[in-house]
Design an enzyme around this catalytic site. Structure first.
Site, mmCIF file in Angstrom:
data_model
loop_
_atom_site.group_PDB
_atom_site.id
_atom_site.type_symbol
_atom_site.label_atom_id
_atom_site.label_comp_id
_atom_site.label_asym_id
_atom_site.label_seq_id
_atom_site.Cartn_x
_atom_site.Cartn_y
_atom_site.Cartn_z
ATOM 1 N N GLU A 248 -23.404 49.670 -100.781
ATOM 2 C CA GLU A 248 -23.396 48.235 -100.455
ATOM 3 C C GLU A 248 -21.978 47.902 -100.042
ATOM 4 O O GLU A 248 -21.095 47.791 -100.894
ATOM 5 C CB GLU A 248 -23.744 47.410 -101.695
ATOM 6 C CG GLU A 248 -25.056 47.737 -102.339
ATOM 7 C CD GLU A 248 -26.217 47.221 -101.556
ATOM 8 O OE1 GLU A 248 -26.113 46.110 -101.012
ATOM 9 O OE2 GLU A 248 -27.206 47.948 -101.439
ATOM 10 N N CYS A 282 -19.394 39.215 -100.138
ATOM 11 C CA CYS A 282 -19.771 40.062 -98.999
ATOM 12 C C CYS A 282 -20.776 39.398 -98.080
ATOM 13 O O CYS A 282 -20.808 39.681 -96.894
ATOM 14 C CB CYS A 282 -20.342 41.378 -99.503
ATOM 15 S SG CYS A 282 -21.847 41.135 -100.489
HETATM 16 P P1 NAD Z 1 -12.914 48.671 -102.964
HETATM 17 O O1 NAD Z 1 -13.646 49.495 -101.965
HETATM 18 O O2 NAD Z 1 -11.452 48.556 -102.856
HETATM 19 O O3 NAD Z 1 -13.198 49.211 -104.447
HETATM 20 C C1 NAD Z 1 -14.512 49.312 -104.950
HETATM 21 C C2 NAD Z 1 -14.520 50.341 -106.078
HETATM 22 O O4 NAD Z 1 -14.269 51.638 -105.533
HETATM 23 C C3 NAD Z 1 -13.458 50.119 -107.161
HETATM 24 O O5 NAD Z 1 -14.036 50.373 -108.427
HETATM 25 C C4 NAD Z 1 -12.414 51.165 -106.827
HETATM 26 O O6 NAD Z 1 -11.666 51.598 -107.938
HETATM 27 C C5 NAD Z 1 -13.295 52.292 -106.312
HETATM 28 N N1 NAD Z 1 -12.607 53.285 -105.457
HETATM 29 C C6 NAD Z 1 -11.516 53.109 -104.681
HETATM 30 N N2 NAD Z 1 -11.191 54.276 -104.062
HETATM 31 C C7 NAD Z 1 -12.113 55.185 -104.454
HETATM 32 C C8 NAD Z 1 -12.317 56.568 -104.159
HETATM 33 N N3 NAD Z 1 -11.518 57.240 -103.324
HETATM 34 N N4 NAD Z 1 -13.376 57.196 -104.741
HETATM 35 C C9 NAD Z 1 -14.209 56.533 -105.573
HETATM 36 N N5 NAD Z 1 -14.055 55.233 -105.898
HETATM 37 C C10 NAD Z 1 -13.025 54.569 -105.339
HETATM 38 O O7 NAD Z 1 -13.617 47.239 -102.912
HETATM 39 P P2 NAD Z 1 -13.171 45.921 -103.689
HETATM 40 O O8 NAD Z 1 -11.899 45.437 -103.091
HETATM 41 O O9 NAD Z 1 -13.272 46.146 -105.148
HETATM 42 O O10 NAD Z 1 -14.369 44.920 -103.291
HETATM 43 C C11 NAD Z 1 -14.392 44.173 -102.112
HETATM 44 C C12 NAD Z 1 -15.298 44.804 -101.089
HETATM 45 O O11 NAD Z 1 -16.603 44.979 -101.642
HETATM 46 C C13 NAD Z 1 -15.491 43.935 -99.865
HETATM 47 O O12 NAD Z 1 -15.431 44.727 -98.705
HETATM 48 C C14 NAD Z 1 -16.908 43.377 -100.051
HETATM 49 O O13 NAD Z 1 -17.537 43.006 -98.859
HETATM 50 C C15 NAD Z 1 -17.589 44.506 -100.732
HETATM 51 N N6 NAD Z 1 -18.777 44.051 -101.456
HETATM 52 C C16 NAD Z 1 -20.012 44.327 -100.940
HETATM 53 C C17 NAD Z 1 -21.159 43.876 -101.593
HETATM 54 C C18 NAD Z 1 -22.527 44.182 -101.042
HETATM 55 O O14 NAD Z 1 -23.501 43.913 -101.739
HETATM 56 N N7 NAD Z 1 -22.656 44.708 -99.830
HETATM 57 C C19 NAD Z 1 -21.041 43.148 -102.778
HETATM 58 C C20 NAD Z 1 -19.766 42.877 -103.280
HETATM 59 C C21 NAD Z 1 -18.636 43.337 -102.607
#
Ligand code: NAD
Length: 478
Positions: A248, A282
């Site tokens: 997502e 999002c």
């Molecule tokens: P992010 O991608 O920075 O982090 C998300 C998670 O991934 C965190 O727990 C982080 O620690 C982890 N992560 C980071 N690098 C990683 C790696 N190399 N391997 C595994 N895990 C890793 O996102 P964010 O800043 O926490 O959230 C914002 C983003 O989430 C926005 O782009 C938003 O649109 C999206 N989002 C999407 C939905 C949806 O339903 N489509 C819902 C909520 C948020």
């Protein structure tokens, strides 16, 4: 200040690493608590606990699994206020929205529990005499849930609810920005009669604990919510094990406002969509296409509505409509996108600078008129209280611009003309479309992005089936 630990096999346990992550209140910059920067061994221990628990959990009748999920929902309902305060303190959303998030989490667990008796297989006609073909739906095993920070409590349920009701177990890594609410979740779990190992939580940053989870050969599926770049890194980490991916990712939702629309309604809905959670959602409208003949009226009303938005520290003032952005990186991104739009010729109708606050990452409610499709602010996810507005003449043009995006999560259109709405539904290439209302999905729908917004989806029957794999059996009579 408290130091919290991982939750593995039904207990809070210290980390192997000894390293800690400080969690800050984005409204003040103050440190709230610390959580461990978990090591590979911590993640492996959590996965081993989930694996051991899964063997007996999948044999448990689904009705019993449902009972347990409902008891968790009930427990959450008894603690709405303290959990909401924890969410607001570490994430910055308003207390009202945090309360809705906690209630919605309980509703979601109950909704998923209700699927227990509704998981169905299929009986398929055979080509051979005396043969019966049966299709079963089986659990996948251990799910890895990796969470973002914007709806951190709800997203635990969006992963754990469907995982558990379908007979899987789960290891969750919360965002390092918002781990405290996950600790609260585990405290409630510990008070219930939950078999140990069903839900495990390991804290840590993405490249450490997140990567360890995504690259484990013991994980059957990764259910990840976050940004496109991280989603791509998670896919790469799971590629060597051919791990199933449920992603997502980000969005850049277009809102199309036709000349015949109820302008006041579109202004209310788009403003709500932009200021909720400081624009860090999002699915919310991230760019507006307005038909030229009503553009001035729409922009004027929208600018006035945005200008009147009351923001500030949500723990100090319950009447604020939004709080700070999550962190400095989030703030800098908003600043860069607004700056580059102004340089490229956009007009600032309101906002456009750092908001007043007590050292937090506040950004003023902002409307940019005269934007073009080429601008970064129209193409990249802003994740802040900023609305870029592009004008158009014909519906074809608006639909083409809306579809011209690497994202394909949600979209919306405002019109009184049924034919226009139907055409938009047929031609707009997004996983979700809202007509004459703000963007916010229902748990019985299916939240799934096209293009780079994701793979698979969440919610409803289709979201539930993501957590199951098929097993087909050919039975020959002789
Ligand atoms: P992010 O991608 O920075 O982090 C998300 C998670 O991934 C965190 O727990 C982080 O620690 C982890 N992560 C980071 N690098 C990683 C790696 N190399 N391997 C595994 N895990 C890793 O996102 P964010 O800043 O926490 O959230 C914002 C983003 O989430 C926005 O782009 C938003 O649109 C999206 N989002 C999407 C939905 C949806 O339903 N489509 C819902 C909520 C948020």
């Amino acid at each position: 200040m408290k130091n919290y630990e991982n939750f593995i096999n039904g207990r809070f346990v210290g980390s192997e690493s000894g390293e800690r992550i400080e969690v800050r209140n984005p409204a003040t910059g103050n440190v709230i608590c610390t959580v461990p920067e978990s090591s590979q061994q911590d993640v492996d221990a959590a996965i081993a606990s989930a694996q051991a628990a899964q063997r007996s959990w999948e044999k448990e009748p689904a009705a019993n699994r449902a009972r347990l999920l409902k008891s968790l929902a009930e427990k959450i309902r008894q603690h709405v206020e303290p959990i909401a305060r924890v969410i607001t303190e570490e994430q910055g959303k308003t207390l009202g929205l945090a309360r809705v998030e906690v209630e919605f989490t309980a509703d979601y667990l109950e909704y998923m529990a209700e699927w227990g008796r509704r998981i169905e297989g299929e009986i398929i006609e055979s080509d051979r005499p005396g043969e019966t073909i049966l299709l079963f739906r089986r659990p996948i095993g251990v799910i890895g849930g990796i969470l973002p920070w914007n709806f951190p409590f709800f997203l635990i349920a969006r992963k754990a609810g469907p995982a558990l009701i379908t007979g899987n177990t789960i290891v969750i890594k919360p965002s390092e920005e918002t781990p405290h609410n996950a600790v609260k979740f585990c405290e409630l779990l510990a008070e219930l009669d939950f078999p140990p190992g069903l839900i495990n939580v390991v804290h840590g940053r993405g490249p450490g604990a997140g990567r360890a989870l995504a690259s484990s050969a013991q994980i059957g599926m990764i259910s990840f919510t976050g940004s496109v770049d991280t989603g791509s890194a998670v896919m790469a980490a799971g590629a060597k094990n051919i791990t199933k991916m449920n992603l997502e990712l980000g969005g850049k939702a277009p809102a199309i406002v036709m000349a015949d629309a109820d302008i006041d309604l579109s202004v209310r809905a788009i403003k709500a969509s932009r200021v909720i959670n400081s624009g860090q959602v999002c699915n919310c409208a991230e760019r507006v296409y307005v038909q030229r003949s009503v553009a001035e009226e729409f922009i004027d009303k929208l600018s006035r509505a945005m200008r009147a938005t009351h923001y500030g520290d949500p723990l100090q003032d319950e009447t604020v409509e939004y709080g700070p952005l999550i962190n400095e990186a989030g703030y800098r991104k908003v600043e860069r996108l607004v700056g580059s739009a102004l340089q490229a010729g956009a007009t600032l109708r309101t906002g456009g600078k750092r908001g007043e606050g007590t050292g937090g990452f506040y950004y003023e409610p902002t409307v940019l008129a005269g934007c073009t499709q080429a601008m970064d602010v129209v193409r990249q996810e802003i994740f802040g209280p900023v609305i870029p507005v592009v004008e158009f003449d014909e519906l074809d043009e608006a639909i083409a611009c809306a579809n011209d995006s690497e994202y394909g999560l949600t979209s919306s259109i405002y019109t009184r003309d049924l034919n226009v709405a139907l055409r938009a539904c047929q031609e707009i290439r997004f996983g979700e479309t809202y007509i004459n209302r703000e963007n916010f999905e229902a748990m019985q729908g299916f939240h799934a992005g096209w293009r780079k917004s994701g793979i698979g989806g969440a919610d409803g029957r289709h979201g539930l089936y993501e957590f199951l794999q098929t097993h087909i059996v050919y039975m020959q009579r002789y």
